[in-house]
Enzyme design. Sequence first.
Site, PDB file in Angstrom:
ATOM      1  NE  ARG A 109      40.840  41.027  50.288  1.00  0.00           N
ATOM      2  CZ  ARG A 109      41.329  42.391  50.177  1.00  0.00           C
ATOM      3  NH1 ARG A 109      41.714  43.082  51.262  1.00  0.00           N
ATOM      4  NH2 ARG A 109      41.120  43.141  49.332  1.00  0.00           N
ATOM      5  NE  ARG A 128      35.268  45.855  45.952  1.00  0.00           N
ATOM      6  CZ  ARG A 128      35.620  44.705  45.847  1.00  0.00           C
ATOM      7  NH1 ARG A 128      36.878  44.160  45.929  1.00  0.00           N
ATOM      8  NH2 ARG A 128      34.494  43.853  45.448  1.00  0.00           N
ATOM      9  CG  ASP A 183      39.541  39.667  41.759  1.00  0.00           C
ATOM     10  OD1 ASP A 183      40.734  39.791  42.322  1.00  0.00           O
ATOM     11  OD2 ASP A 183      38.615  40.356  41.384  1.00  0.00           O
ATOM     12  CG  ASP A 238      45.935  40.144  38.652  1.00  0.00           C
ATOM     13  OD1 ASP A 238      46.160  39.502  39.802  1.00  0.00           O
ATOM     14  OD2 ASP A 238      44.659  40.208  37.951  1.00  0.00           O
ATOM     15  CG  HIS A 239      45.914  40.804  42.978  1.00  0.00           C
ATOM     16  ND1 HIS A 239      45.256  40.710  41.784  1.00  0.00           N
ATOM     17  CD2 HIS A 239      44.840  41.041  43.997  1.00  0.00           C
ATOM     18  CE1 HIS A 239      43.857  40.779  41.831  1.00  0.00           C
ATOM     19  NE2 HIS A 239      43.694  41.244  43.097  1.00  0.00           N
ATOM     20  CB  SER A 244      38.221  41.627  48.304  1.00  0.00           C
ATOM     21  OG  SER A 244      38.998  40.377  47.842  1.00  0.00           O
TER      22      SER A 244
END
Length: 778
Positions: free
Chosen positions: A669, A472, A192, A127-128, A667
């Site tokens: 990440r 965000r 995520d 999806d990213h 995030s």
Amino acid sequence: MAPYSLLVTRLQKALGVRQYHVASVLCQRAKVAMSHFEPNEYIHYDLLEKNINIVRKRLNRPLTLSEKIVYGHLDDPASQEIERGKSYLRLRPDRVAMQDATAQMAMLQFISSGLSKVAVPSTIHCDHLIEAQVGGEKDLRRAKDINQEVYNFLATAGAKYGVGFWKPGSGIIHQIILENYAYPGVLLIGTDSHTPNGGGLGGICIGVGGADAVDVMAGIPWELKCPKVIGVKLTGSLSGWSSPKDVILKVAGILTVKGGTGAIVEYHGPGVDSISCTGMATICNMGAEIGATTSVFPYNHRMKKYLSKTGREDIANLADEFKDHLVPDPGCHYDQLIEINLSELKPHINGPFTPDLAHPVAEVGKVAEKEGWPLDIRVGLIGSCTNSSYEDMGRSAAVAKQALAHGLKCKSQFTITPGSEQIRATIERDGYILRDLGGIVLANACGPCIGQWDRKDIKKGEKNTIVTSYNRNFTGRNDANPETHAFVTSPEIVTALAIAGTLKFNPETDYLTGTDGKKFRLEAPDADELPKGEFDPGQDTYQHPPKDSSGQHVDVSPTSQRLQLLEPFDKWDGKDLEDLQILIKVKGKCTTDHISAAGPWLKFRGHLDNISNNLLIGAINIENGKANSVRNAVTQEFGPVPDTARYYKKHGIRWVVIGDENYGEGSSREHAALEPRHLGGRAIITKSFARIHETNLKKQGLLPLTFADPADYNKIHPVDKLTIQGLKDFTPGKPLKCIIKHPNGTQETILLNHTFNETQIEWFRAGSALNRMKELQQ
């Protein structure tokens, strides 16, 4: 060298690893599958009930819902130390979910572990990596072409190691999870930060870094600091223009971006029943913006209705049997209690530049005029993982229908991002008219919400305003333009503001003028929370892992610019860290977007060396007030942060970063931890950390440390050198000493706190959590 199978057996014994199907057989009352895609993996409410009863007897008090689900997944409920905010819990999550940008590094780490199959049901969601450019179908085709190497890697790695694969175009990870995998009482971890979306279905769903996901996929108990519990009591009921989004926008204004750190936010009270299941998911999703570990709602008839509509009536019936364990106990204690009367809640819009700057919609125009924010709205964007449900699209369509009836379209540009292929297909079938308003339907993906937006209507540096239904709005997040003033609100408010074209419009009181010259006011939107018929699943976008994957190959080219096999980080040398150079002293907010930018950098998420070229390029250097400009202590020249870090690494100079409050918010990440480790960083010293980032740093062998006295931040200057002492006697709860060496020869000593436990100290000594896992295999 022992045979591989023997190594795995030793690892499982050493770490207490469960075999893949153990949890599947524990539910004796009824065998109900976790999902349609895993018919042999069952929900184990019997085990949840057993563990809850053990813990309740030990603690001898009523339990919150959060505690029931978390403690119900303890590896050892009989002897686990349990103290909110202090003890570290060893947990057994039910499943793992990964989005494609973080799954690359997670799967590369899993490959490095040497294990042959994942130990719990796991999925990858593409999806990213789909950039919004001209529209859904064309953008999807372009993404498949550009990202073919990465998609092939994820698909083949999923097939090899037993991970389900959702192809590009299937939808946003959190919507897919809600539709297929979340259920009341589940403990799910996802790579995520908006994984808490699943709390809308009564689950504890927590965002983590890839290394945490690898632990769970390897069958190792997952560690989580025992969360505190913030209760939000809802009374009254939502009506008119007020929406579920306004609940979390209000809470964000109360708690701020770090007020939920270390806590689960648990919603309860009579007002809960006025919110749809997908509305609850919206609220839980954006709980990430207050730093919360996760958020959750108690099981109720709205969840039962959603489960039934999405083909999971058997799960709903089973949840009914165990309902007492899926709601809080009467008289349970919350560490903090917030009360919100939904009947009095007004529509909110938060921003710009931070999601906790809350304004009633009725007041934001005046505030914008006073602050000099652009009033004209250039683009309105609805969708994202936060607000892309059938109900969300229906409420926006209800606003659109009124405008179209008076001959109006949007004055602003307008984009729509469906949350999943199922949502897209269903709203298309049911005749939602958002395109008629001038809207462009984007791919079923994250798109502009994460910076995947090839925006053409402005130039970088041009001051402008956008309104979104996203979660965000950090500086430059959506379009890489630091002058874009982004505001977050509900989809229906975005739609109304895009029609009016200005922040000064209040749909509750203001009038629009139709093409016939007559004034009219928009009525509050009303829409079905679920389709009257069945959902249309649309195209089949799921790839099952094969039963036999022995012939499956996963190739990573040594010359690839997108993927890179990982090399182990160096072990701690047993000495204190002496004469650390300060790479940068960060001024103010430093999110994971500042540390490891997304947008165009997403293409390098599987290549550690390449993506390290974005290290801290968004952070503001306190020495000169600039981004991506730091002094090289050797040459005395200013240059980009990554270049300076590489210079230090080449010359054997170890370095440290100094940060401010809530460092690493945003995030999940883990690249924001991998990059500094890869380029020679040894420690990050701040006033405070965001939860996920602090854990990610520990996993990669870095030292996340905090000033015992926050005022000591001011004692350190970018030209100083630091020595961190006490590592030979590194123990939980014991502060470390830091010697600040100033250029004039003077020194100061300060104390640095940490939150390491024994296991995490072993990660540091081994060089990383992955290194420690490999040690235990031998």
